[in-house]
Design a protein around this motif. Structure first.
Motif, PDB file in Angstrom:
ATOM      1  N   ARG A 224      55.763  37.830  40.987  1.00  0.00           N
ATOM      2  CA  ARG A 224      54.387  37.637  40.531  1.00  0.00           C
ATOM      3  C   ARG A 224      54.361  36.787  39.254  1.00  0.00           C
ATOM      4  NH1 ARG A 224      49.583  40.539  41.405  1.00  0.00           N
ATOM      5  NH2 ARG A 224      48.033  40.199  39.755  1.00  0.00           N
ATOM      6  N   GLU A 228      52.630  33.071  38.805  1.00  0.00           N
ATOM      7  CA  GLU A 228      51.637  32.791  37.767  1.00  0.00           C
ATOM      8  C   GLU A 228      52.048  31.609  36.904  1.00  0.00           C
ATOM      9  OE1 GLU A 228      51.220  36.446  35.706  1.00  0.00           O
ATOM     10  OE2 GLU A 228      49.899  37.369  37.212  1.00  0.00           O
ATOM     11  N   GLU A 260      44.055  32.837  35.749  1.00  0.00           N
ATOM     12  CA  GLU A 260      44.307  34.238  36.081  1.00  0.00           C
ATOM     13  C   GLU A 260      43.772  34.577  37.462  1.00  0.00           C
ATOM     14  OE1 GLU A 260      42.666  36.648  33.037  1.00  0.00           O
ATOM     15  OE2 GLU A 260      44.047  35.935  31.463  1.00  0.00           O
ATOM     16  N   ALA A 261      42.590  34.059  37.793  1.00  0.00           N
ATOM     17  CA  ALA A 261      42.001  34.371  39.096  1.00  0.00           C
ATOM     18  C   ALA A 261      42.849  33.808  40.232  1.00  0.00           C
ATOM     19  CB  ALA A 261      40.571  33.812  39.162  1.00  0.00           C
ATOM     20  N   ASP A 264      46.105  35.804  40.473  1.00  0.00           N
ATOM     21  CA  ASP A 264      45.907  37.117  41.096  1.00  0.00           C
ATOM     22  C   ASP A 264      45.693  36.991  42.596  1.00  0.00           C
ATOM     23  OD1 ASP A 264      46.225  38.438  38.732  1.00  0.00           O
ATOM     24  OD2 ASP A 264      44.077  38.521  38.266  1.00  0.00           O
ATOM     25  N   ALA A 267      49.032  35.994  44.238  1.00  0.00           N
ATOM     26  CA  ALA A 267      49.978  37.110  44.201  1.00  0.00           C
ATOM     27  C   ALA A 267      49.557  38.220  45.149  1.00  0.00           C
ATOM     28  CB  ALA A 267      50.098  37.639  42.773  1.00  0.00           C
ATOM     29  N   ASN A 268      48.249  38.495  45.214  1.00  0.00           N
ATOM     30  CA  ASN A 268      47.771  39.553  46.110  1.00  0.00           C
ATOM     31  C   ASN A 268      47.974  39.174  47.573  1.00  0.00           C
ATOM     32  OD1 ASN A 268      46.959  41.289  44.058  1.00  0.00           O
ATOM     33  ND2 ASN A 268      44.926  40.361  43.900  1.00  0.00           N
TER      34      ASN A 268
END
Length: 341
Positions: A224, A228, A260-261, A264, A267-268
């Motif tokens: 993750r 990022e 960040e969005a 995320d 990664a999700n």
């Protein structure tokens, strides 16, 4: 030279018989040595050599040579006595299911006692049987002798060379059949692989789940963080997104929130995909992948497949099979006995 293990000799509770074995072994070796020497002595040139060079030995041994059958019968009488004693002992303890089995099982002992040149050398088998029996009970260990190691090494080398040549011959024959368009590939595909398609799907599904559990789950946080960092670098290098920082007041905040969005979300998605792969839910996904490469027998129709595509697939399969066989042949060419030598 092998040594005698006295502890195993005592534990066997057959010390008397082992002593008899050692005595018989010595007599057999002596008898065989005399037989070999007398066979050599029977040549006239050898007799002339001893008569001229060693007359004392010639005068002492020549009468033995003329009556060698008599001296050999002395050994035979000892061997037969020991044979019948062991036969009676085998009957007494019920060693075999029938009392008359013993001479059939130990036929070489009986035939070796016949005092003819063709039968005398069967006594070598008796020497081997005695040594093997002593080795089996752990009284001696002839595997540590140099003679055994020498013979075992070259026996293994001979067997490896022989088996390698046979395997290479078989593999070369398989390659020739594949090149000639043997139906072997169609049999492997349609008769072996396709009927076991469901088993293959289950096996691949389990392997994928194991790899996902062992490879992804322990390194989830590290992956993750890596994603990022890569997304952040990509946003910085994108000229359109870089202009966001030019927005008054909220430019840097919008850009940071966007990083960040996206991080995320990515990664999700990866996490969900890997979790699906690591669970039993991956079975349908693997089945769809297998369907692409291996259509199900019920839905597969060879007439619908273009001729050119089918020919190309066959050529790819043939080349793959030939390369696999070549790899096996290269491994067969590898000689282990040469490394040991």
């Amino acid at each position: 030279m092998f040594t005698i293990n006295r502890e195993n000799l005592k534990k066997s509770h057959q010390t008397v018989w082992f002593v008899v074995d050692f005595l018989m072994l010595g007599l057999l070796i002596l008898n065989l040595a005399l037989i070999i020497f007398d066979s050599i002595y029977s040549f006239a040139a050898i007799q002339d050599f001893f008569q001229q060079s060693l007359p004392a030995f010639y005068n002492a041994y020549h009468p033995v040579h003329r009556n060698f059958i008599f001296y050999d019968l002395i050994f035979v009488s000892i061997f037969l006595t020991e044979f019948f004693v062991r036969w009676l002992y085998a009957i007494r303890i019920g060693l075999y299911q029938r009392w008359y089995f013993y001479p059939f099982i130990h036929w070489y002992d009986l035939l070796g006692c016949i005092p003819t040149s063709g039968m005398r050398f069967l006594r070598v088998l008796r020497v081997i049987s005695i040594i093997y029996r002593l080795h089996r009970y752990g009284v001696i260990d002839f595997t540590k002798t140099r003679l055994y190691q020498f013979l075992a090494f070259y026996y293994e080398a001979f067997m490896e060379e022989l088996s390698d040549r046979i395997v290479l011959k078989v593999l070369s024959g398989m390659q020739e059949e594949v090149r000639r368009g043997s139906p072997l590939l169609d049999r492997i595909s349609h008769d072996i692989i396709l009927p076991r398609r469901d088993v293959l799907v289950g096996w691949i599904s389990d392997r994928v789940a194991d790899m996902a559990n062992q490879g992804y789950v322990p390194n989830r946080d590290a992956l993750r963080g890596y994603m990022e960092d890569r997304i952040s670098d990509a946003i910085r290098q994108n000229p359109e997104l870089s202009r966001l920082k030019l927005l008054p007041i909220f430019g840097n905040q919008v850009r940071g929130t966007l990083e960040e969005a996206i991080g995320d979300i990515t990664a999700n998605i990866i996490n969900q995909v890997m979790e699906d792969l690591s669970s039993s839910r991956n079975h349908d996904f693997i089945a769809d992948l297998v369907d692409v490469f291996m259509p199900h027998p019920r839905t597969f129709d060879a007439t619908r497949e273009p001729e050119v595509s089918r020919r190309q697939d066959n050529e790819v399969l043939i080349n793959l099979t030939l390369e696999i066989i070549d790899a096996i042949k290269d491994q067969v060419h590898h000689k282990r006995w040469r490394e040991e030598l």
